[in-house]
Design a protein around this motif. Sequence first.
Motif, PDB file in Angstrom:
ATOM      1  N   ALA A   6      -3.479   5.207   1.404  1.00 18.37           N
ATOM      2  CA  ALA A   6      -3.524   4.840   0.233  1.00 18.37           C
ATOM      3  C   ALA A   6      -3.301   5.729  -0.859  1.00 18.37           C
ATOM      4  O   ALA A   6      -3.693   6.961  -0.679  1.00 18.37           O
ATOM      5  CB  ALA A   6      -4.929   4.080   0.163  1.00 18.37           C
ATOM      6  N   LYS A   7      -2.767   5.424  -2.027  1.00  8.82           N
ATOM      7  CA  LYS A   7      -2.628   6.325  -2.914  1.00  8.82           C
ATOM      8  C   LYS A   7      -3.065   5.675  -4.484  1.00  8.82           C
ATOM      9  O   LYS A   7      -2.880   4.464  -4.563  1.00  8.82           O
ATOM     10  CB  LYS A   7      -1.276   6.930  -3.048  1.00  8.82           C
ATOM     11  N   ALA A   8      -3.356   6.475  -5.623  1.00  7.82           N
ATOM     12  CA  ALA A   8      -3.330   6.372  -7.072  1.00  7.82           C
ATOM     13  C   ALA A   8      -2.927   7.267  -7.674  1.00  7.82           C
ATOM     14  O   ALA A   8      -2.873   8.464  -7.365  1.00  7.82           O
ATOM     15  CB  ALA A   8      -4.924   5.887  -7.096  1.00  7.82           C
ATOM     16  N   SER A   9      -2.211   6.624  -8.760  1.00  8.33           N
ATOM     17  CA  SER A   9      -1.359   7.762  -9.490  1.00  8.33           C
ATOM     18  C   SER A   9      -1.633   7.347 -11.310  1.00  8.33           C
ATOM     19  O   SER A   9      -1.848   6.090 -11.378  1.00  8.33           O
ATOM     20  CB  SER A   9      -0.012   7.919  -9.203  1.00  8.33           C
TER      21      SER A   9
ATOM     22  N   GLY B 286      -0.854   3.586 -11.403  1.00  7.34           N
ATOM     23  CA  GLY B 286      -0.330   2.973 -10.092  1.00  7.34           C
ATOM     24  C   GLY B 286      -1.257   3.000  -8.826  1.00  7.34           C
ATOM     25  O   GLY B 286      -2.089   3.945  -8.976  1.00  7.34           O
ATOM     26  N   VAL B 287      -1.197   2.146  -8.072  1.00  7.74           N
ATOM     27  CA  VAL B 287      -1.799   2.037  -6.833  1.00  7.74           C
ATOM     28  C   VAL B 287      -0.771   1.605  -5.709  1.00  7.74           C
ATOM     29  O   VAL B 287      -0.155   0.857  -5.884  1.00  7.74           O
ATOM     30  CB  VAL B 287      -3.156   1.188  -6.715  1.00  7.74           C
ATOM     31  N   GLY B 288      -1.074   2.255  -4.430  1.00  7.41           N
ATOM     32  CA  GLY B 288      -0.244   1.846  -3.305  1.00  7.41           C
ATOM     33  C   GLY B 288      -0.886   2.020  -2.041  1.00  7.41           C
ATOM     34  O   GLY B 288      -1.890   2.789  -1.903  1.00  7.41           O
ATOM     35  N   GLY B 289      -0.282   1.602  -1.033  1.00  9.55           N
ATOM     36  CA  GLY B 289      -0.670   1.851   0.249  1.00  9.55           C
ATOM     37  C   GLY B 289       0.481   1.559   1.366  1.00  9.55           C
ATOM     38  O   GLY B 289       1.642   0.892   1.137  1.00  9.55           O
ATOM     39  N   SER B 290       0.323   1.916   2.461  1.00 12.24           N
ATOM     40  CA  SER B 290       1.271   1.811   3.751  1.00 12.24           C
ATOM     41  C   SER B 290       0.552   1.771   4.960  1.00 12.24           C
ATOM     42  O   SER B 290      -0.310   2.318   4.990  1.00 12.24           O
ATOM     43  CB  SER B 290       2.414   3.007   3.658  1.00 12.24           C
ATOM     44  N   TYR B 291       1.439   1.271   5.985  1.00 13.13           N
ATOM     45  CA  TYR B 291       0.894   1.185   7.190  1.00 13.13           C
ATOM     46  C   TYR B 291       2.165   1.407   8.322  1.00 13.13           C
ATOM     47  O   TYR B 291       3.334   0.812   8.038  1.00 13.13           O
ATOM     48  CB  TYR B 291       0.350  -0.140   7.819  1.00 13.13           C
ATOM     49  N   THR B 292       1.863   2.353   9.102  1.00 12.38           N
ATOM     50  CA  THR B 292       3.043   2.870  10.059  1.00 12.38           C
ATOM     51  C   THR B 292       2.491   2.370  11.429  1.00 12.38           C
ATOM     52  O   THR B 292       1.512   3.151  11.840  1.00 12.38           O
ATOM     53  CB  THR B 292       3.402   4.323   9.821  1.00 12.38           C
TER      54      THR B 292
ATOM     55  N   TYR C 124       2.525  -0.915 -10.372  1.00 16.12           N
ATOM     56  CA  TYR C 124       2.272   0.277 -11.620  1.00 16.12           C
ATOM     57  C   TYR C 124       2.037  -0.920 -12.721  1.00 16.12           C
ATOM     58  O   TYR C 124       2.711  -1.757 -12.999  1.00 16.12           O
ATOM     59  CB  TYR C 124       3.797   0.886 -11.487  1.00 16.12           C
ATOM     60  N   ILE C 125       1.161  -0.196 -13.435  1.00 19.06           N
ATOM     61  CA  ILE C 125       0.718  -1.036 -14.693  1.00 19.06           C
ATOM     62  C   ILE C 125       1.450  -0.064 -15.693  1.00 19.06           C
ATOM     63  O   ILE C 125       0.460   1.183 -15.940  1.00 19.06           O
ATOM     64  CB  ILE C 125      -0.676  -1.452 -14.798  1.00 19.06           C
ATOM     65  N   ASP C 126       2.414  -0.386 -16.750  1.00 18.25           N
ATOM     66  CA  ASP C 126       2.729   0.671 -17.556  1.00 18.25           C
ATOM     67  C   ASP C 126       2.438   0.039 -18.999  1.00 18.25           C
ATOM     68  O   ASP C 126       2.598  -1.169 -19.258  1.00 18.25           O
ATOM     69  CB  ASP C 126       4.057   0.946 -17.498  1.00 18.25           C
ATOM     70  N   THR C 127       2.435   1.033 -20.022  1.00 17.71           N
ATOM     71  CA  THR C 127       2.160   0.514 -21.312  1.00 17.71           C
ATOM     72  C   THR C 127       3.065   1.418 -22.466  1.00 17.71           C
ATOM     73  O   THR C 127       2.889   2.862 -22.285  1.00 17.71           O
ATOM     74  CB  THR C 127       0.677   0.707 -21.844  1.00 17.71           C
ATOM     75  N   TRP C 128       3.978   0.878 -22.969  1.00 13.77           N
ATOM     76  CA  TRP C 128       4.548   1.668 -24.160  1.00 13.77           C
ATOM     77  C   TRP C 128       3.821   1.817 -25.446  1.00 13.77           C
ATOM     78  O   TRP C 128       2.904   0.773 -25.717  1.00 13.77           O
ATOM     79  CB  TRP C 128       5.863   0.868 -24.589  1.00 13.77           C
TER      80      TRP C 128
END
Length: 441
Positions: free
Chosen positions: A147-150, A161-167, A184-188
Amino acid sequence: MKNQLKNIILFICVFTFAKVSAQTNQDSTKVYKKRVLETTEVDFLSSYYTQSGDNAAVSGGIGTEALTDVTGTIIVAIPLNDDDVLTIDAGVSAYTSASSSNVGPFDGAQPADPFVASSGASSSDVWTNLTASYSHSSDDRNNIWSAKASVSSEYDYFSAGVGGSYTKLFNEKNTEVSVNGNVYIDTWSAIYPTELRPFFGGNGINNSLFTQNTITGNANYSPRFTPFANEGRNSYSLGFGFSQILHKNVQGSLALDFVQQQGLLSTPFQRVYFADVADSFIDNFQLADAVERLPDARFKVAVGGRLNWYLNETFTVRTFYRYYFDDWGINSHTASIEVPIKLTNKFTLYPSYRFYNQTAADYFAPANENLSTADFYTSDFDLSEYSANQFGFGVSYTDIFTNAHIWKFGLKSIDLKFYQYDRDTTFSSSIITAGFKFVMD
């Protein structure tokens, strides 16, 4: 009494033997578990990038694309225990851009010109990024979750952003399947070309920009401009992977990726010049008829594969192909090959070549060719039809014994690479990258 004592001693011996035997049997079933990451690793990465061209989107598809960028990144991977790893990735990128400086081309002392950099605030920016990821591996190392957050930020843009993976590995680890997802949630913070700003909430053609400068060409300058109501953008991605060892010397993999974007997909400061509107100029700079307008949704699909062939102890061949398409009308093909050449146990060379071509987006036209009656339009040559070639060369130094040290860290590897990229338009770029990996003793 003696018989009772003998029986007690016999019972204790039998019990002790049975217990020791059971423990021995249990211990014999234990499998040695290698740590996922033996010790803390630290990567220092840096790059220097430069580009040039004559089709700047900021100035409507004409003008300098000159840009330089310097990036520094540190990645720290920390083993929390035998199975879990925490990775922190922090980076900073600083650029200076003759192209983006012309968001406000009238700031300098010299006459405004799309091929000359302005001295305005938009001529440089700093991008920062911080990503934290956590991965867990099962005892048999056949299942890996992550899992990750950025977060990242620059002057006019913020992203979270947030994300995850399974292998999953099976077939004695010869086969691997994976799935990953990211949001990803972006704002200009929208910045518009200087000449358009007075036409929304300002005094229009009576602004000092126009009264203190002479408009040539069409003196009745009247752009088509309304600020974007929505300055947010959301991106969702889902990817699937499959990898298989086909032979002791051959490994192949396949990947399928989907991306859905919604929100502000236009770049607010990129100008457009219409074919059916008379041109207006201040100095040598053509005033914007509008800013880029693109749909507020985009769906992308990419499918690709890799084939790596270990020829011998000296040569390995790595190949890659990807096909991409989206609902904006772009179709593209990417093919690349890299041939690592292992000179010694410590030094490896990495010559490479990459070819890319794509069709144009439905909404693209060069400067002065879009129509004001269209709903969507852009003169960004990244969305044009083009082909590109990239040549690369790298060298890697590896010291498995980490003889060189800095404080408590041993130097594990050094990687240096150079890439030259050229499109069949006027655009070209080059990048030099350097990476240093250290491990804690």
